[in-house]
Enzyme design. Structure first.
Site, short mmCIF file in Angstrom:
data_model
loop_
_atom_site.label_atom_id
_atom_site.label_comp_id
_atom_site.label_asym_id
_atom_site.label_seq_id
_atom_site.Cartn_x
_atom_site.Cartn_y
_atom_site.Cartn_z
N LYS A 129 36.46 55.12 46.10
CA LYS A 129 36.68 53.85 45.42
C LYS A 129 38.14 53.79 44.97
O LYS A 129 38.56 54.54 44.10
CB LYS A 129 35.75 53.69 44.23
CG LYS A 129 35.85 52.33 43.53
CD LYS A 129 34.84 52.23 42.41
CE LYS A 129 34.91 50.89 41.71
NZ LYS A 129 33.94 50.81 40.59
N ARG A 173 35.84 41.36 38.13
CA ARG A 173 35.98 41.61 36.70
C ARG A 173 35.68 40.35 35.90
O ARG A 173 35.15 40.42 34.79
CB ARG A 173 37.37 42.17 36.40
CG ARG A 173 37.50 43.59 36.93
CD ARG A 173 38.88 44.18 36.77
NE ARG A 173 38.90 45.53 37.37
CZ ARG A 173 40.00 46.21 37.62
NH1 ARG A 173 41.18 45.70 37.31
NH2 ARG A 173 39.93 47.41 38.17
N ARG A 194 42.67 51.48 35.96
CA ARG A 194 41.78 52.63 36.14
C ARG A 194 42.38 53.65 37.11
O ARG A 194 41.65 54.36 37.80
CB ARG A 194 40.41 52.14 36.65
CG ARG A 194 39.71 51.23 35.67
CD ARG A 194 38.44 50.64 36.23
NE ARG A 194 37.74 49.87 35.20
CZ ARG A 194 37.06 48.75 35.44
NH1 ARG A 194 36.99 48.27 36.67
NH2 ARG A 194 36.45 48.12 34.46
N GLU A 234 36.84 63.81 48.42
CA GLU A 234 35.83 63.23 47.55
C GLU A 234 34.48 63.14 48.26
O GLU A 234 33.43 63.41 47.67
CB GLU A 234 36.27 61.83 47.10
CG GLU A 234 37.49 61.80 46.19
CD GLU A 234 37.12 62.03 44.74
OE1 GLU A 234 35.97 62.41 44.45
OE2 GLU A 234 38.00 61.81 43.88
N LYS A 256 35.06 51.73 49.20
CA LYS A 256 35.28 50.46 48.52
C LYS A 256 36.75 50.36 48.10
O LYS A 256 37.25 51.31 47.48
CB LYS A 256 34.37 50.38 47.28
CG LYS A 256 34.48 49.10 46.47
CD LYS A 256 33.56 49.13 45.26
CE LYS A 256 33.63 47.85 44.46
NZ LYS A 256 32.77 47.87 43.26
N SER A 283 35.00 41.47 45.96
CA SER A 283 35.19 40.10 45.48
C SER A 283 36.50 39.49 45.94
O SER A 283 36.55 38.30 46.30
CB SER A 283 35.12 40.08 43.95
OG SER A 283 36.12 40.92 43.39
N TYR A 324 28.95 39.59 49.68
CA TYR A 324 28.45 38.41 49.00
C TYR A 324 27.98 37.34 49.99
O TYR A 324 27.33 36.37 49.59
CB TYR A 324 29.52 37.85 48.06
CG TYR A 324 29.91 38.85 46.99
CD1 TYR A 324 29.11 39.05 45.88
CD2 TYR A 324 31.06 39.64 47.12
CE1 TYR A 324 29.44 39.99 44.91
CE2 TYR A 324 31.40 40.58 46.17
CZ TYR A 324 30.59 40.76 45.06
OH TYR A 324 30.91 41.70 44.12
#
Length: 323
Positions: A196, A206, A217, A233, A248, A274, A313
């Protein structure tokens, strides 16, 4: 006689192209992310994600049933609480918005679909970070893992089939797996957000979850410049018991999806996020591109890169087109 090799022969008709097509996108490979807002009395449109809403409990149930009837393979739930605190207690509370919604959908749909839940504190904290904060303001990795274990139990008991730890804490998959197994939830799976990135394309999301985040982040999400780190990872998550691994965002990281698919011995997912959605919707609204063709092309590119599962979506609409 030149040219003797004519690849165009296999492109002459739609039937011919369909016969020899190398990559197929099926409705049951698509997962619909959904938002449920605590206390909402009617669906709330998300301005920068046209066509996407924050659901009420009732509208969530109806939309979930419609999605399953359309043939999508799964649903990923995100909660939007009415109040937040420093430790994200709403994510652990059995009566918190996300856990209530999971119970609603499990009661409505049973095992007709794969019910997934976002396992992260960011929607529930008043500072917007994916974990609890240490005294110096940094995210405390190990203290966060303990809360992830508690969240995992709450979500498993609410009926989720797959839990999606998305906070990019070191050891999160192992902590969740241990908590689940200790409580007897050995059949509850983990869709690990293994890769991610700290992406600029999360902005609309958000807003969708009404995030309280200030700052960024970058100390826990991955650096967009790094690909080898992504594979590290993934290996760690596989060693800790991930049942699926995810990349992602999707469209900006097709090379990473390919590398993960070549490494992983479990199914690979990718999240078309998004910002990727908003780009195409806004361009289509301005008449700059063919919306349906663009959506299907992006989904095909993600599948071609190696993802077997795509969170998007457009899942319901695309499922209709694909059928």
């Amino acid at each position: 006689m030149f040219p003797s090799h004519r690849p165009r022969r296999l492109r002459t008709t739609a039937a011919m192209r369909g016969l020899v097509g190398e990559t197929t996108v099926r409705p049951n490979q698509l997962v619909l992310p959904m938002f449920v807002k605590e206390g909402a009395t009617e669906p709330v449109p998300i301005a920068n994600m046209p066509g996407v809403v924050q659901h009420t409990r009732d509208s969530l149930r109806k939309a979930a049933v419609q999605a399953v009837q359309a043939g999508v393979g799964g649903l990923m739930l995100f909660g939007v609480p009415s109040s937040r605190d420093a430790v994200g207690s709403g994510g652990v509370d059995p009566d918190g918005v996300l856990n209530v919604a999971l119970r609603d959908l499990r009661a409505e749909l049973g095992d007709e679909t794969v019910l997934m839940s976002d396992l992260c504190l960011d929607e529930f904290t008043d500072h917007g970070h994916c974990g609890v904060l240490a005294d110096d303001g940094t995210v405390d990795n190990d203290a966060t893992l303990r809360l992830y274990g508690d969240m995992a139990l709450a979500q498993a008991e609410a009926g989720a089939h797959l839990l999606g730890p998305s906070g990019m804490m070191d050891g999160q998959v192992g902590a969740v797996r241990e908590a689940l197994d200790r409580a007897g939830h050995v059949s509850t799976g983990i869709l690990a957000y293994s890769v991610k990135y700290a992406s600029a394309f999360y902005g609309p999301f958000r807003d969708a979850v009404e995030s309280a985040l200030t700052g960024d982040r970058k100390t826990y999400q991955q650096d967009p410049r790094n690909a080898r780190e992504a594979l590290r990872e993934v290996r760690l998550d596989l060693d800790e018991g991930a049942d699926l691994v995810m990349v992602k965002p999707a469209m900006m990281y097709l090379d990473v999806i390919r590398a993960v698919a070549e490494l992983s011995d479990v199914p690979v997912a990718a999240y078309q996020i998004s910002g990727e959605y908003a780009m195409i919707e806004s361009a289509a609204a301005n008449g700059w591109l063919d919306r349906r063709a663009a959506v299907l092309e992006t989904l095909t590119s993600i599948r071609r890169a190696g993802a077997e599962v795509i969170l998007t979506y457009w899942a319901v609409e695309a499922a209709g087109w694909l059928r």
